[in-house]
Each structure stands twice: as C-alpha cells, then as structure tokens.
Design a protein around this motif. Structure first.
Motif, PDB file in Angstrom:
ATOM      1  N   ARG A  79      -7.067 128.433  40.293  1.00  0.00           N
ATOM      2  CA  ARG A  79      -6.569 128.190  38.943  1.00  0.00           C
ATOM      3  C   ARG A  79      -5.247 128.884  38.652  1.00  0.00           C
ATOM      4  O   ARG A  79      -4.579 128.561  37.680  1.00  0.00           O
ATOM      5  CB  ARG A  79      -7.604 128.644  37.931  1.00  0.00           C
ATOM      6  N   SER A  80      -4.873 129.849  39.447  1.00  0.00           N
ATOM      7  CA  SER A  80      -3.660 130.617  39.173  1.00  0.00           C
ATOM      8  C   SER A  80      -2.386 129.886  39.560  1.00  0.00           C
ATOM      9  O   SER A  80      -1.292 130.329  39.232  1.00  0.00           O
ATOM     10  CB  SER A  80      -3.711 131.954  39.905  1.00  0.00           C
ATOM     11  N   LEU A  83      -0.197 129.201  36.653  1.00  0.00           N
ATOM     12  CA  LEU A  83       0.239 130.431  35.993  1.00  0.00           C
ATOM     13  C   LEU A  83       1.479 131.000  36.667  1.00  0.00           C
ATOM     14  O   LEU A  83       2.321 131.614  36.024  1.00  0.00           O
ATOM     15  CB  LEU A  83      -0.875 131.478  36.020  1.00  0.00           C
ATOM     16  N   TRP A  91       1.683 130.411  28.300  1.00  0.00           N
ATOM     17  CA  TRP A  91       0.308 130.288  28.751  1.00  0.00           C
ATOM     18  C   TRP A  91      -0.610 129.937  27.583  1.00  0.00           C
ATOM     19  O   TRP A  91      -0.422 130.404  26.462  1.00  0.00           O
ATOM     20  CB  TRP A  91      -0.188 131.593  29.366  1.00  0.00           C
ATOM     21  N   GLN A  95      -5.603 130.598  29.818  1.00  0.00           N
ATOM     22  CA  GLN A  95      -4.786 131.102  30.932  1.00  0.00           C
ATOM     23  C   GLN A  95      -4.517 132.592  30.748  1.00  0.00           C
ATOM     24  O   GLN A  95      -4.511 133.344  31.716  1.00  0.00           O
ATOM     25  CB  GLN A  95      -3.480 130.319  31.029  1.00  0.00           C
ATOM     26  N   ARG A  98      -7.615 134.351  31.766  1.00  0.00           N
ATOM     27  CA  ARG A  98      -7.783 134.283  33.210  1.00  0.00           C
ATOM     28  C   ARG A  98      -6.895 135.308  33.911  1.00  0.00           C
ATOM     29  O   ARG A  98      -7.258 135.852  34.948  1.00  0.00           O
ATOM     30  CB  ARG A  98      -7.430 132.869  33.703  1.00  0.00           C
TER      31      ARG A  98
END
Length: 100
Positions: A79-80, A83, A91, A95, A98
């Motif tokens: 998932r990063s 980012l 973000w 996010q 996270r």
C-alpha cells in the motif's frame, strides 16, 4: 543522460552545454525506490511464509505481526507505493494513518 547520447551531442553540437533534466532524474530515483520496495516486499513475503511453515511444524497457530496501524509488513509495502509518489500534504486520512 546516456553516455552514447553525450558523445553524439558533443560531436554534433560542440559548443552546446549539456544538462540533465529534472524529469529523468526523478524518474530514475522513483524507479530505484520502486525496486527497493518490491525487493523488501518479497523478503517480507518469504519471511511470512517461513513463519507460517514454522507454525505448522510446531502445531501452533500463525499470528502475523502487525504495526500500530494494523498493517502487516507485506500490506504496508504493498500500500505504500502511492505514498512514495505523493507529497504528505496530499495524503488522505487513511494514508496518513498508514504512514504512522
């Protein structure tokens, strides 16, 4: 940025000043970060598979290690990706959670 192109440019335009543009430098840097992220994700997958196998051999339940945001290492590395390409001030709330 390629050496072959530098030679061609120097021979064709001997008085020109060669520069490296920001776009290509950023592209190379982001590709390098992506390679590292993917390598770390595969390492996390391998480590998790080893832990699952070890738990089976010991007849114990497998419990995945989670970070404070609830993500496992492989989830965080998956998932990063976006980012890494976005400015932190853009973000979403999930996010931001996270990343902490």
């Amino acid at each position: 940025m390629a050496n072959s192109m530098k030679l061609i440019a120097k021979k064709s335009f001997p008085k020109a000043t060669q520069v490296t543009d920001r776009f290509h430098v950023q592209k190379l840097a982001l590709e390098a970060v992506q390679e590292v992220r993917i390598r770390l994700k595969w390492e996390a997958l391998d480590q998790e598979n080893q832990s699952i196998l070890q738990a089976k051999l010991n007849n114990a339940p497998f419990v995945s290690k989670e970070f404070s945001n609830g993500d496992t290492a492989k989830q965080l590395l998956t998932r990063s990706r976006f980012l890494l390409y976005k400015s932190p001030n853009k973000w979403s709330e999930s996010q931001k959670d996270r990343a902490t």
